[in-house]
Design a protein around this motif. Structure first.
Motif, short mmCIF file in Angstrom:
data_model
loop_
_atom_site.label_atom_id
_atom_site.label_comp_id
_atom_site.label_asym_id
_atom_site.label_seq_id
_atom_site.Cartn_x
_atom_site.Cartn_y
_atom_site.Cartn_z
N ALA A 19 47.62 -80.24 40.84
CA ALA A 19 47.50 -80.69 39.27
C ALA A 19 46.87 -80.07 38.10
O ALA A 19 47.90 -79.47 37.04
N LEU A 20 46.17 -80.13 37.63
CA LEU A 20 45.16 -78.87 37.29
C LEU A 20 45.35 -77.46 36.81
O LEU A 20 45.68 -76.68 35.68
N VAL A 21 45.80 -77.03 37.92
CA VAL A 21 46.28 -75.73 38.01
C VAL A 21 47.52 -75.71 36.45
O VAL A 21 47.63 -74.55 35.42
N LEU A 22 48.06 -76.38 36.55
CA LEU A 22 49.96 -76.68 36.52
C LEU A 22 48.81 -76.80 34.34
O LEU A 22 49.53 -76.38 33.54
N LEU A 23 48.42 -77.88 34.76
CA LEU A 23 48.04 -78.12 33.32
C LEU A 23 46.84 -76.87 32.03
O LEU A 23 46.98 -77.25 31.38
N LEU A 101 39.89 -67.74 36.43
CA LEU A 101 38.67 -68.05 36.27
C LEU A 101 38.28 -69.74 36.51
O LEU A 101 37.38 -69.63 37.57
N VAL A 102 38.65 -70.51 35.58
CA VAL A 102 38.21 -71.53 35.92
C VAL A 102 39.26 -71.93 37.09
O VAL A 102 38.95 -73.04 38.44
N ALA A 103 40.88 -71.75 38.19
CA ALA A 103 41.11 -71.85 39.59
C ALA A 103 40.76 -71.38 39.87
O ALA A 103 40.07 -72.18 40.96
N VAL A 104 39.82 -70.26 40.25
CA VAL A 104 39.25 -69.72 40.91
C VAL A 104 37.78 -70.37 41.51
O VAL A 104 37.30 -71.08 42.58
N TRP A 105 37.50 -70.56 41.09
CA TRP A 105 35.84 -71.26 40.26
C TRP A 105 36.03 -72.10 41.32
O TRP A 105 35.12 -72.55 42.04
N MET A 199 47.03 -91.23 39.57
CA MET A 199 46.42 -90.60 38.56
C MET A 199 46.17 -89.25 38.16
O MET A 199 46.12 -88.75 36.81
N ALA A 200 45.13 -88.58 38.55
CA ALA A 200 45.77 -87.05 38.76
C ALA A 200 46.84 -86.49 37.71
O ALA A 200 47.08 -85.78 36.85
N TRP A 201 48.47 -86.99 38.43
CA TRP A 201 49.78 -86.22 38.87
C TRP A 201 50.23 -86.61 37.24
O TRP A 201 50.44 -85.51 36.32
N GLY A 205 50.88 -85.33 33.97
CA GLY A 205 52.06 -85.76 32.99
C GLY A 205 51.82 -85.72 31.43
O GLY A 205 52.62 -85.06 31.06
N PHE A 206 51.40 -86.32 31.08
CA PHE A 206 50.84 -87.09 30.07
C PHE A 206 49.84 -85.50 28.67
O PHE A 206 50.56 -85.93 28.11
#
Length: 212
Positions: A19-23, A101-105, A199-201, A205-206
């Protein structure tokens, strides 16, 4: 290093990471810079070796990404020359590098502290519903395990030793043998795992709707 005291199953954290990768694709620059700095500081405090090793392995990719976008995205020239990169391109390349970097870390830290087997078991659990569509979830998980097993082993070697081993393998025409047996220990999901992922998704989405 492997932990057994996770408050939730590693698969739940993996779903939140997706979810964070999409965000990250729509996150504003100042939010992205703050997240990158916060994550880098946290990793430096908890495990500086992880931070440095991930950056070293990706440094040429990150530099190539910035230079490529610097010379392909139109905008104001960095200096007075026909072949000068643009400020806008370098800025866009820097944002893409920060997202990567954020996604890989995050996934590297999750992989390190949960353990390789636990994360692969989580991947298998997430892919298991696809077996109803005829996809071989067990085979996919096993091949992913073997790929990451050899990738991690090779990347842990010095560059010259790695080149020497690859040269020998190419001359022999054979691949090194992997482990004879792979055991995946599946984690049972409870209500809190489902609530955490939901909650994460929902938050993702929001925020995507707000930032898009």
């Amino acid at each position: 290093m492997q932990r057994s005291d996770w408050p939730m199953a590693p698969g739940a954290y993996l779903c939140a990471w997706l979810a964070l990768v999409l965000l990250l694709a729509v996150m504003p620059a100042y939010w992205l810079a703050g997240l990158c700095a916060l994550l880098a500081g946290g990793l430096w405090w908890r495990n500086a070796a992880l931070l440095i090793s991930a950056f070293k392995r990706m440094r040429y990719l990150l530099l190539s990404l910035m230079l490529l976008m610097g010379w392909t995205v139109p905008g104001d020239a960095l200096f007075d020359s026909l072949w000068a990169p643009s400020w806008q391109g370098l800025h866009a390349g820097g944002l893409q590098a920060a997202r990567l970097l954020v996604a890989v870390w995050l996934v590297r830290a999750l992989w390190l502290y949960a353990g390789r087997e636990a994360m692969l078991a989580a991947l298998y659990q997430l892919c298991a519903p696809l077996a109803r569509l005829g996809l071989p979830a067990k085979t996919l998980a096993l091949r992913l395990w073997l790929t990451l097993y050899h990738a991690e082993r090779l990347l842990s070697q010095p560059f010259r030793a790695l080149l020497q081993e690859m040269r020998i393998l190419l001359q022999q025409g054979i691949a090194p043998a992997g482990p004879d047996q792979v055991e995946l220990r599946l984690c049972h999901w409870r209500k809190r795992e489902y609530l955490f992922v939901l909650m994460a998704w929902l938050v993702t989405g929001f925020l995507m709707k707000v930032w898009a």
